[in-house]
Design an enzyme around this catalytic site. Sequence first.
Site, short mmCIF file in Angstrom:
data_model
loop_
_atom_site.label_atom_id
_atom_site.label_comp_id
_atom_site.label_asym_id
_atom_site.label_seq_id
_atom_site.Cartn_x
_atom_site.Cartn_y
_atom_site.Cartn_z
N LYS A 207 -0.99 3.27 -27.89
CA LYS A 207 -0.87 4.27 -26.81
C LYS A 207 -2.06 5.22 -26.86
O LYS A 207 -2.71 5.47 -25.84
CB LYS A 207 0.42 5.06 -27.01
CG LYS A 207 0.50 6.35 -26.19
CD LYS A 207 1.78 7.12 -26.35
CE LYS A 207 1.81 8.05 -27.51
NZ LYS A 207 1.10 9.33 -27.35
N ASN A 208 -2.38 5.73 -28.04
CA ASN A 208 -3.40 6.77 -28.14
C ASN A 208 -4.82 6.24 -28.01
O ASN A 208 -5.75 7.00 -27.78
CB ASN A 208 -3.23 7.58 -29.44
CG ASN A 208 -1.98 8.43 -29.37
OD1 ASN A 208 -1.38 8.58 -28.30
ND2 ASN A 208 -1.56 8.95 -30.50
N CYS B 198 3.06 22.34 -26.10
CA CYS B 198 4.08 21.29 -26.13
C CYS B 198 5.00 21.60 -27.31
O CYS B 198 4.77 22.53 -28.07
CB CYS B 198 3.44 19.92 -26.22
SG CYS B 198 3.08 19.41 -27.89
N ARG C 211 -1.43 23.65 -29.28
CA ARG C 211 -2.37 22.56 -28.92
C ARG C 211 -3.41 23.02 -27.90
O ARG C 211 -3.49 22.53 -26.78
CB ARG C 211 -1.59 21.35 -28.46
CG ARG C 211 -0.66 20.88 -29.57
CD ARG C 211 0.06 19.62 -29.28
NE ARG C 211 -0.85 18.48 -29.26
CZ ARG C 211 -0.44 17.27 -28.90
NH1 ARG C 211 0.79 17.10 -28.50
NH2 ARG C 211 -1.30 16.26 -28.90
N ASP D 204 1.48 11.60 -37.16
CA ASP D 204 2.38 10.90 -36.23
C ASP D 204 3.38 10.01 -36.94
O ASP D 204 4.25 9.44 -36.28
CB ASP D 204 1.57 10.06 -35.23
CG ASP D 204 0.81 10.93 -34.27
OD1 ASP D 204 -0.03 10.40 -33.53
OD2 ASP D 204 1.04 12.15 -34.28
N ARG E 270 8.00 7.29 -24.03
CA ARG E 270 6.58 7.63 -23.85
C ARG E 270 5.72 6.79 -24.79
O ARG E 270 4.57 6.51 -24.50
CB ARG E 270 6.35 9.11 -24.15
CG ARG E 270 7.02 10.05 -23.20
CD ARG E 270 6.58 11.47 -23.43
NE ARG E 270 5.11 11.57 -23.45
CZ ARG E 270 4.47 12.71 -23.62
NH1 ARG E 270 5.14 13.83 -23.80
NH2 ARG E 270 3.15 12.76 -23.62
C1 EPZ Z 1 -4.04 13.25 -30.78
O1 EPZ Z 1 -3.68 14.49 -30.20
C2 EPZ Z 1 -2.85 12.34 -30.57
N1 EPZ Z 1 -2.60 12.18 -29.13
C3 EPZ Z 1 -1.61 12.93 -31.25
O2 EPZ Z 1 -0.55 12.00 -31.10
C4 EPZ Z 1 -1.91 13.10 -32.74
O3 EPZ Z 1 -0.81 13.71 -33.36
C5 EPZ Z 1 -3.16 13.97 -32.91
O4 EPZ Z 1 -4.28 13.39 -32.20
C6 EPZ Z 1 -3.56 14.11 -34.38
O5 EPZ Z 1 -3.81 12.84 -34.92
C7 EPZ Z 1 -3.38 11.33 -28.42
O6 EPZ Z 1 -4.29 10.71 -28.95
C8 EPZ Z 1 -3.06 11.21 -26.97
P1 EPZ Z 1 -6.08 16.96 -32.20
P2 EPZ Z 1 -4.81 15.65 -30.02
O7 EPZ Z 1 -7.01 17.50 -31.17
O8 EPZ Z 1 -6.13 15.04 -29.72
C9 EPZ Z 1 -6.03 21.63 -33.02
C10 EPZ Z 1 1.60 11.25 -30.55
O9 EPZ Z 1 2.68 11.46 -31.10
N2 EPZ Z 1 -6.93 21.71 -31.86
O10 EPZ Z 1 -6.62 16.03 -33.23
O11 EPZ Z 1 -4.27 16.65 -29.08
C11 EPZ Z 1 -4.64 21.20 -32.62
O12 EPZ Z 1 -3.88 22.31 -32.22
C12 EPZ Z 1 0.62 12.40 -30.36
O13 EPZ Z 1 1.19 10.13 -30.14
C13 EPZ Z 1 -7.51 22.95 -31.55
O14 EPZ Z 1 -7.27 23.95 -32.22
O15 EPZ Z 1 -4.84 16.26 -31.48
C14 EPZ Z 1 -4.12 20.56 -33.88
O16 EPZ Z 1 -3.63 21.56 -34.74
C15 EPZ Z 1 1.20 13.72 -30.80
N3 EPZ Z 1 -8.33 23.03 -30.48
C16 EPZ Z 1 -5.36 19.93 -34.51
O17 EPZ Z 1 -6.48 20.56 -33.88
C17 EPZ Z 1 -8.64 21.94 -29.70
O18 EPZ Z 1 -9.44 22.08 -28.76
C18 EPZ Z 1 -5.48 18.43 -34.28
O19 EPZ Z 1 -5.35 18.20 -32.90
C19 EPZ Z 1 -8.05 20.70 -30.04
C20 EPZ Z 1 -7.20 20.61 -31.12
#
Ligand code: EPZ
Length: 423
Positions: free
Chosen positions: A22-23, A118, A123, A308, A400
């Site tokens: 998915k991701n 969310c 996020r 995840d 989802r």
């Molecule tokens: C991706 O989300 C995945 N989603 C998430 O999977 C997964 O949990 C996550 O990566 C971590 O591996 C998709 O790929 C669609 P991040 P993403 O940016 O990109 C902070 C699932 O269950 N952050 O790596 O949104 C954020 O708050 C989903 O399939 C900022 O502060 O995750 C978090 O604490 C859930 N500012 C950390 O970084 C930003 O601009 C990691 O988030 C972006 C992120």
Amino acid sequence: MDRIVVTGNGPLSGQIPIAGAKNACLTLMPATLLSDEPLTLTNAPRLSDIRTMTTLLQSLGAEVSALNGGQVLAMSSHGLNNHTADYDIVRKMRASILVLGPMLAREGRAIVSLPGGCAIGARPVDLHLKAFEAMGADLDLRDGYVHAEAKGGLKGAVIDFPVVSVGATENALMAATLAKGTTVLKNAAREPEIVDLARCLRKMGAQIEGEGTSTITIEGVDRLHGATHPVVTDRIELGTYMLAPAIAGGEVELLGGRLDLVAAFAEKLEAAGVSVTETDKGLKVARKTDRVRAVDVVTEPFPGFPTDLQAQMMALLCFAEGTSVLEERIFENRFMHAPELMRMGARIEVHGGTATVKGVEKLKGAPVMATDLRASVSLILAGLAAQGETVVSRVYHLDRGYERVEEKLGNVGAKIQRVQGDG
Ligand code: EPZ
């Protein structure tokens, strides 16, 4: 709303096919915006999130045809005629923000709704926006939308991420392929989904080096051409179903499973007393003892233990002999499955980002509620070994990210069915 009813039914046996990620698919699909030639994805998962991304791309004027039951996505953004990603779609799925980079790179402008928070955390998308500003974009945040412009196109830049972010790395990587000059992404995420994206972009003519490491270097090119690319195996679906025999007992072969995608997770399973063996068709998983042993878990960016899979691992550790400590370091609120597991008799204490699980021999089936995608499947996994019936409501979360979960688990002997909800 539909519900899933699971009844503890003893050891499992058989094979579970693992779908495309998915991701990975959610970042490969927006890549079609980078070229006016067709991009076709094969091995695509059939999930509601993919349908949401399809709707979003179509709202921008791209063509997306789901062929072969949705496993092939034939896309073309030749007819791109709208640069606004609407809140109504974006609020349903945060990954919508991934259209911003490609649209900005190809068209020089984009208006994308901020995704909002969310269940698992605030996020923010500040790292995405800072990356585009570093590449010369002018960003204006107003009425809940990002208004982005890059007159004369984006410029290559050195972007040093203060936090490892999967989405920000993907967005910047896609944008950099068409920027003028060289972009270096430092402290980049190393997830397999990013490696998959880089491979697809390279097939489209992008010049990328270093994917899978913390430093990715991109030489911008004038245009990208079409390609056909298979979506990489879903390591989170894989890890989820590896836990089914670990929790219920028996032995299950995960077709298409690759150990390199789940190495840190598999190491923890082995430490808990679950065997993971590579076969010519994928991975075979069996519990070696009557009860698994307690293990401690810390979630980290890849190649560490994936956030995840934290909820699903907690379901296993509820049955373990001993006390396990799970530390959630990626998101600020990702233990919402704990109170639901406690309704089934699990002994869990949550303090901030740490959950302590005292294993018990038995859990009792109960009505429980899914709160987010991975929490929902952890409740189903617990139900596989609980005494009696577990009824999981709000399974739209589940759909989802998991194709036909009742069919995949039912085929290996689980007693599980989907009950059409009322209203
Ligand atoms: C991706 O989300 C995945 N989603 C998430 O999977 C997964 O949990 C996550 O990566 C971590 O591996 C998709 O790929 C669609 P991040 P993403 O940016 O990109 C902070 C699932 O269950 N952050 O790596 O949104 C954020 O708050 C989903 O399939 C900022 O502060 O995750 C978090 O604490 C859930 N500012 C950390 O970084 C930003 O601009 C990691 O988030 C972006 C992120």
